[in-house]
Write a protein that holds these residues in place. Structure first.
Motif, short mmCIF file in Angstrom:
data_model
loop_
_atom_site.label_atom_id
_atom_site.label_comp_id
_atom_site.label_asym_id
_atom_site.label_seq_id
_atom_site.Cartn_x
_atom_site.Cartn_y
_atom_site.Cartn_z
N LEU A 1 0.95 -1.39 0.09
CA LEU A 1 -0.06 0.06 0.14
C LEU A 1 0.91 1.40 -0.12
N ASP A 2 0.36 2.10 -0.44
CA ASP A 2 1.03 3.66 -0.36
C ASP A 2 0.78 4.16 1.01
N VAL A 3 1.58 4.73 1.46
CA VAL A 3 1.68 4.95 3.05
C VAL A 3 2.31 6.38 3.26
N TYR A 4 1.60 7.05 3.80
CA TYR A 4 2.31 8.58 4.56
C TYR A 4 2.86 8.19 5.88
N ILE B 1 -0.19 6.51 7.75
CA ILE B 1 -1.36 6.63 7.06
C ILE B 1 -1.39 5.85 6.00
N PRO B 2 -2.16 4.50 5.82
CA PRO B 2 -1.79 3.86 4.66
C PRO B 2 -3.18 4.11 3.79
N GLU B 3 -3.09 3.91 2.53
CA GLU B 3 -4.15 4.01 1.35
C GLU B 3 -5.00 2.83 1.43
N PHE B 4 -5.82 2.76 2.46
CA PHE B 4 -7.01 1.63 2.56
C PHE B 4 -7.95 1.55 1.55
N MET B 5 -8.13 2.71 0.79
CA MET B 5 -9.35 2.86 0.05
C MET B 5 -9.32 2.71 -1.48
N ASN B 6 -8.10 2.24 -1.90
CA ASN B 6 -7.79 2.01 -3.43
C ASN B 6 -8.14 3.07 -4.04
N GLY B 7 -8.04 4.14 -3.75
CA GLY B 7 -8.34 5.53 -4.69
C GLY B 7 -9.56 5.96 -4.62
N ARG C 1 -15.90 -4.38 2.73
CA ARG C 1 -14.94 -4.60 1.83
C ARG C 1 -13.49 -3.99 2.14
N THR C 2 -13.22 -2.87 3.02
CA THR C 2 -12.02 -2.48 3.39
C THR C 2 -11.46 -2.82 4.47
N PHE C 3 -12.36 -3.51 5.57
CA PHE C 3 -11.71 -4.01 6.51
C PHE C 3 -10.63 -5.36 6.52
#
Length: 279
Positions: A26-29, A74-80, A128-130
């Protein structure tokens, strides 16, 4: 459940100082301790519906890292599929129009909100996201956090995931998180999900919140305070504040004091529960 206030508030001023990387797919800040010291714990910040690039939350991550020598992800959990921050301005004009033109243009802003809000809610539904959140937390515990305490802080949409993680999931006999904090969580199944929690979680809820009423907050507090030692939580109600006050501001109350105190509440909770943890 619909949550108009989940899309309300304002974009904060400031320039984030962290970096962006790829971590466990995942992309992560990432915000690192500004002191240069090794991190004494890892915090995973699960964002509101505006996602991992929302500047308000990146600034908050920087603050957590600076104040307590935490590494904050802060991960990208929402797939954009995060909602665009421009929705904040539109909802502001719908709820509290300041000019005749904003009043006249309300139908346009309502249509824009409908077109953007429902896809964000549907595509980021917890079912879907958990699994994405849980998988990231498992990899984190097995790697970067193998020997460090882990805290999770969630806002609005992220609060739901914080509560779900608090059910006590483990990997390699270690909890995925050692303590949690959530401000104005959304879409909770009250009170079943609260009763299932086995990890201590601190709640910050405004008494004008549209997702958790003062009566429900009182019952929530009763449940978390009655849990066994090691699982007890807390619930603080912020008088005069509505949904979103801790990370976006509140269209009903623009006093930043509530957000500052909520951040202090989170940091104090993590400091208390990280003490003595060794892996």
């Amino acid at each position: 459940m619909s949550c108009p206030e989940c899309f309300s508030g304002a974009v904060h001023e400031g320039t984030p100082t962290g970096t962006v990387t790829k971590l466990h797919g995942l992309d992560v800040y990432v915000a690192e301790p500004s002191s240069g010291n090794p991190p004494k714990a890892i915090i995973v910040l699960i964002p509101d519906i505006f996602g991992w690039t929302f500047v308000n939350l990146q600034l908050m991550a920087d603050s957590f890292a600076k104040k307590k020598d935490y590494r904050v992800y802060i991960p990208e959990f929402m797939n954009g599929n995060a909602a665009p921050p421009s929705m904040l301005e539109s909802l502001q004009k719908v709820i509290v129009p300041k000019t005749w033109y904003e009043t006249f243009s309300k139908p346009y802003h309502i249509l824009w909100l409908l077109v953007t809000a429902f896809p964000a809610i549907y595509l980021n539904r917890p079912g879907r996201t958990f699994p994405i959140v849980k998988s990231f937390m498992e990899s984190l515990r097995q790697n970067e956090a193998a020997h460090l305490p882990v805290g999770v802080t969630g806002y609005c949409w992220g609060g739901k995931h914080t509560v779900l993680l608090a059910e006590g999931f483990t990997v390699d006999s270690k909890p995925l998180m050692d303590a949690g904090f959530t401000a104005h969580p959304s879409f909770l199944s009250l009170f079943g999900e609260i009763e299932k929690m086995t990890v201590p979680v601190s709640f910050a809820i405004g008494d004008k919140d549209n997702q958790v009423s003062p009566t429900q907050a009182k019952e929530l507090e009763k449940i978390v305070l009655n849990k066994p030692d090691g699982q007890k939580g807390e619930c603080r109600v912020y008088a005069g504040y509505g949904h979103g006050f801790a990370c976006r501001g509140d269209v009903l109350n623009d006093d930043p004091k509530g957000a500052v105190e909520a951040e202090d509440q989170a940091l104090a909770w993590f400091e208390k529960h990280f003490e003595g943890i060794k892996y």
